[in-house]
Design a protein around this motif. Sequence first.
Motif, mmCIF file in Angstrom:
data_model
loop_
_atom_site.group_PDB
_atom_site.id
_atom_site.type_symbol
_atom_site.label_atom_id
_atom_site.label_comp_id
_atom_site.label_asym_id
_atom_site.label_seq_id
_atom_site.Cartn_x
_atom_site.Cartn_y
_atom_site.Cartn_z
ATOM 1 N N ALA A 23 0.669 -1.171 -0.323
ATOM 2 C CA ALA A 23 0.220 0.181 0.589
ATOM 3 C C ALA A 23 0.910 1.214 -0.061
ATOM 4 C CB ALA A 23 -0.882 0.245 1.478
ATOM 5 N N ALA A 24 1.140 2.270 -0.952
ATOM 6 C CA ALA A 24 0.840 3.120 -1.123
ATOM 7 C C ALA A 24 -0.058 4.733 -0.322
ATOM 8 C CB ALA A 24 1.207 3.670 -2.151
ATOM 9 N N SER A 25 1.138 5.332 0.733
ATOM 10 C CA SER A 25 0.282 5.882 1.721
ATOM 11 C C SER A 25 1.135 7.329 1.548
ATOM 12 C CB SER A 25 0.430 5.529 2.627
ATOM 13 O OG SER A 25 1.806 6.016 2.850
ATOM 14 N N THR A 33 3.448 3.640 -12.491
ATOM 15 C CA THR A 33 4.144 2.209 -12.675
ATOM 16 C C THR A 33 4.403 1.104 -11.307
ATOM 17 O OG1 THR A 33 5.639 1.940 -14.607
ATOM 18 C CG2 THR A 33 6.110 0.462 -13.042
ATOM 19 N N MET A 34 3.655 0.780 -10.700
ATOM 20 C CA MET A 34 3.548 -1.013 -9.631
ATOM 21 C C MET A 34 4.304 -1.673 -9.172
ATOM 22 S SD MET A 34 0.567 0.664 -7.426
ATOM 23 C CE MET A 34 1.679 0.859 -6.151
ATOM 24 N N ALA A 35 5.159 -2.146 -9.221
ATOM 25 C CA ALA A 35 6.387 -3.029 -9.345
ATOM 26 C C ALA A 35 6.443 -3.918 -7.801
ATOM 27 C CB ALA A 35 7.398 -3.510 -9.991
ATOM 28 N N TRP A 36 6.914 -5.190 -7.956
ATOM 29 C CA TRP A 36 7.058 -6.227 -7.028
ATOM 30 C C TRP A 36 9.280 -6.890 -7.794
ATOM 31 C CZ3 TRP A 36 5.746 -6.638 -2.604
ATOM 32 C CH2 TRP A 36 4.508 -6.726 -2.070
ATOM 33 N N TYR A 37 10.044 -6.627 -7.351
ATOM 34 C CA TYR A 37 11.092 -6.562 -7.316
ATOM 35 C C TYR A 37 11.746 -8.380 -6.302
ATOM 36 C CZ TYR A 37 12.259 -3.611 -10.838
ATOM 37 O OH TYR A 37 12.494 -2.490 -12.162
ATOM 38 N N ARG A 38 12.344 -8.941 -6.432
ATOM 39 C CA ARG A 38 12.992 -10.170 -5.596
ATOM 40 C C ARG A 38 14.689 -9.972 -5.036
ATOM 41 N NH1 ARG A 38 10.643 -15.615 -7.762
ATOM 42 N NH2 ARG A 38 11.848 -15.742 -9.213
ATOM 43 N N ASP A 55 -2.726 -1.104 -16.298
ATOM 44 C CA ASP A 55 -3.177 -2.359 -16.393
ATOM 45 C C ASP A 55 -2.096 -3.218 -17.219
ATOM 46 O OD1 ASP A 55 -6.121 -2.156 -14.765
ATOM 47 O OD2 ASP A 55 -4.353 -1.864 -14.227
ATOM 48 N N SER A 56 -1.045 -2.637 -18.061
ATOM 49 C CA SER A 56 -0.133 -3.630 -19.093
ATOM 50 C C SER A 56 0.562 -4.090 -17.699
ATOM 51 C CB SER A 56 0.427 -2.657 -19.922
ATOM 52 O OG SER A 56 0.809 -2.086 -19.533
ATOM 53 N N THR A 57 0.878 -5.607 -18.283
ATOM 54 C CA THR A 57 2.049 -6.567 -17.441
ATOM 55 C C THR A 57 2.643 -6.872 -18.258
ATOM 56 O OG1 THR A 57 -0.071 -7.655 -17.777
ATOM 57 C CG2 THR A 57 -0.168 -6.931 -16.147
ATOM 58 N N ASP A 72 -5.151 -1.991 -7.011
ATOM 59 C CA ASP A 72 -6.307 -1.115 -7.156
ATOM 60 C C ASP A 72 -6.129 0.323 -6.967
ATOM 61 O OD1 ASP A 72 -8.236 -0.616 -5.598
ATOM 62 O OD2 ASP A 72 -8.620 -2.143 -4.675
ATOM 63 N N ASN A 73 -6.028 1.270 -8.385
ATOM 64 C CA ASN A 73 -6.075 1.920 -7.618
ATOM 65 C C ASN A 73 -6.858 3.260 -7.228
ATOM 66 O OD1 ASN A 73 -3.980 1.878 -9.795
ATOM 67 N ND2 ASN A 73 -5.678 2.398 -11.403
ATOM 68 N N ALA A 74 -8.149 2.784 -6.764
ATOM 69 C CA ALA A 74 -8.793 3.696 -5.895
ATOM 70 C C ALA A 74 -8.564 3.515 -4.202
ATOM 71 C CB ALA A 74 -9.619 3.025 -5.536
ATOM 72 N N LYS A 75 -7.115 2.232 -3.837
ATOM 73 C CA LYS A 75 -6.212 2.151 -2.458
ATOM 74 C C LYS A 75 -4.700 2.352 -2.543
ATOM 75 C CE LYS A 75 -9.792 -1.673 -1.039
ATOM 76 N NZ LYS A 75 -10.127 -3.028 -0.260
ATOM 77 N N ASN A 76 -4.859 2.862 -4.052
ATOM 78 C CA ASN A 76 -3.222 2.865 -3.925
ATOM 79 C C ASN A 76 -2.427 1.612 -3.907
ATOM 80 O OD1 ASN A 76 -3.003 5.175 -4.753
ATOM 81 N ND2 ASN A 76 -4.425 6.352 -3.257
ATOM 82 N N THR A 77 -2.914 0.714 -4.044
ATOM 83 C CA THR A 77 -2.448 -0.821 -3.777
ATOM 84 C C THR A 77 -1.749 -1.615 -5.063
ATOM 85 O OG1 THR A 77 -3.820 -0.282 -1.384
ATOM 86 C CG2 THR A 77 -3.195 -2.587 -1.953
ATOM 87 N N VAL A 78 -0.708 -2.602 -4.790
ATOM 88 C CA VAL A 78 -0.887 -3.467 -5.890
ATOM 89 C C VAL A 78 -0.610 -4.869 -5.053
ATOM 90 C CG1 VAL A 78 1.738 -3.206 -5.328
ATOM 91 C CG2 VAL A 78 1.283 -4.265 -7.626
ATOM 92 N N TYR A 79 -0.664 -6.056 -5.951
ATOM 93 C CA TYR A 79 -1.075 -7.186 -4.566
ATOM 94 C C TYR A 79 0.359 -8.164 -5.839
ATOM 95 C CZ TYR A 79 -4.433 -4.968 -2.926
ATOM 96 O OH TYR A 79 -5.822 -4.412 -2.319
ATOM 97 N N LEU A 80 0.816 -8.873 -5.636
ATOM 98 C CA LEU A 80 1.514 -10.495 -5.851
ATOM 99 C C LEU A 80 0.705 -11.533 -5.423
ATOM 100 C CD1 LEU A 80 3.319 -10.706 -7.992
ATOM 101 C CD2 LEU A 80 5.323 -11.622 -6.509
#
Length: 121
Positions: A23-25, A33-38, A55-57, A72-80
Amino acid sequence: QVQLVESGGGLVQAGGSLRLSCAASGRFFSISTMAWYRQAPGMQRDLVARVGSGDSTNYADSVKGRFTISRDNAKNTVYLQMNSLKPEDTAIYYCYTYAKTGYTSSWSTYWGQGTQVTVSS
């Protein structure tokens, strides 16, 4: 400033599933862009998946068909959503975003603090 808070990591057996959330705050004008790295021990930080504002991935070849990124842009949240997990998926997973804090400000990158994912064999 933009703060990213990850959750959902943990220990799971091979073949299991986990769902990471980020979640972004804070004070920001726009998020792109929102992303996951590891990053595994002794290794570089690599892209796992990213989702654009439209929403391109994109996915790393190693996770295609097993992981799904969404936002979820309304929640400024990205899921994996991570399914069929393998021991080689063990790493610290970091959330990433590209955002600007004001109309005239520059775009900047922001990182979360990371969440540990451990997959046992």
